[in-house]
Design a protein around this motif. Structure first.
Motif, PDB file in Angstrom:
ATOM      1  N   LEU A 170     -11.155  31.420   9.553  1.00 55.65           N
ATOM      2  CA  LEU A 170     -11.397  32.854   9.750  1.00 55.65           C
ATOM      3  C   LEU A 170     -12.534  33.134  10.728  1.00 55.65           C
ATOM      4  O   LEU A 170     -12.543  34.184  11.364  1.00 55.65           O
ATOM      5  CB  LEU A 170     -11.681  33.531   8.408  1.00 55.65           C
ATOM      6  N   VAL A 171     -13.492  32.221  10.836  1.00 55.08           N
ATOM      7  CA  VAL A 171     -14.607  32.446  11.759  1.00 55.08           C
ATOM      8  C   VAL A 171     -14.428  31.711  13.076  1.00 55.08           C
ATOM      9  O   VAL A 171     -15.305  31.773  13.931  1.00 55.08           O
ATOM     10  CB  VAL A 171     -15.971  32.082  11.124  1.00 55.08           C
ATOM     11  N   GLN A 177     -13.327  33.231  -0.573  1.00 53.26           N
ATOM     12  CA  GLN A 177     -13.306  31.790  -0.337  1.00 53.26           C
ATOM     13  C   GLN A 177     -14.635  31.148  -0.733  1.00 53.26           C
ATOM     14  O   GLN A 177     -14.656  30.033  -1.262  1.00 53.26           O
ATOM     15  CB  GLN A 177     -12.990  31.488   1.132  1.00 53.26           C
ATOM     16  N   LEU A 178     -15.734  31.837  -0.491  1.00 51.88           N
ATOM     17  CA  LEU A 178     -17.042  31.305  -0.890  1.00 51.88           C
ATOM     18  C   LEU A 178     -17.168  31.222  -2.408  1.00 51.88           C
ATOM     19  O   LEU A 178     -17.912  30.385  -2.927  1.00 51.88           O
ATOM     20  CB  LEU A 178     -18.165  32.158  -0.300  1.00 51.88           C
ATOM     21  N   ILE A 230     -13.489  36.058   3.263  1.00 55.25           N
ATOM     22  CA  ILE A 230     -14.507  35.004   3.293  1.00 55.25           C
ATOM     23  C   ILE A 230     -15.286  34.985   1.982  1.00 55.25           C
ATOM     24  O   ILE A 230     -15.570  33.914   1.440  1.00 55.25           O
ATOM     25  CB  ILE A 230     -15.436  35.183   4.507  1.00 55.25           C
ATOM     26  N   CYS A 267     -12.523  29.533   5.372  1.00 59.49           N
ATOM     27  CA  CYS A 267     -13.689  30.154   6.028  1.00 59.49           C
ATOM     28  C   CYS A 267     -13.777  29.717   7.484  1.00 59.49           C
ATOM     29  O   CYS A 267     -13.994  30.542   8.375  1.00 59.49           O
ATOM     30  CB  CYS A 267     -14.979  29.793   5.296  1.00 59.49           C
ATOM     31  N   ARG A 294     -11.521  40.494   7.031  1.00 56.83           N
ATOM     32  CA  ARG A 294     -12.088  39.149   7.153  1.00 56.83           C
ATOM     33  C   ARG A 294     -13.253  38.912   6.202  1.00 56.83           C
ATOM     34  O   ARG A 294     -13.302  37.882   5.529  1.00 56.83           O
ATOM     35  CB  ARG A 294     -12.521  38.886   8.592  1.00 56.83           C
TER      36      ARG A 294
END
Length: 129
Positions: free
Chosen positions: A117-118, A84-85, A81, A114, A77
């Motif tokens: 995923l969170v 993606q950032l 992320i 993001c 994960r």
């Protein structure tokens, strides 16, 4: 008996799907770069090959992370992320350079993955707290 698709929550499935779509898109960019490397006259071949290798590696990494997340490996994960950032500054500079039609969707895509995923269901499915 439940199947793996039933045990993986919808937000995590969508995140995996979007990561795989990104991987395919980046693989297409990498294929174009390979073709360009082979057919164009490059002023700096080393730089061209490094950019191509970066695109190939990114596509492979996105695909592998998607697989790891679908297998519910929590350790995948954070790298997903981070990737993606990285779309935020890329999208921002594309928008500033007059390519807003590409930059804005990249920013939205990064934020969406993001968020998926969170999300609570994804966090519970991955066993993260």
């Amino acid at each position: 008996m439940t199947t793996d698709a039933e045990t993986v929550p919808a937000p995590l499935r969508w995140a995996v799907c979007l990561l795989r779509i990104e991987a395919v898109g980046l693989a297409l960019v990498a294929a174009f770069l390979i073709w360009s490397d082979l057919t164009a006259t490059a002023a700096d071949l080393t730089s061209a090959l490094i950019v191509t290798a970066f695109a190939v590696g990114g596509a492979i990494l996105l695909w592998v992370l998607g697989g790891a997340l679908s297998a519910r490996r929590a350790g995948a994960r954070a790298p997903a992320i981070v990737l993606q950032l990285m779309l935020f500054p890329v999208g921002w500079y594309m928008t500033q350079g007059g390519l807003g039609w590409v930059g804005v969707p990249l920013i939205v895509l990064g934020a969406a993955v993001c968020g998926l995923l969170v999300s609570g269901p994804s966090t519970r499915a991955l066993g993260a707290r």
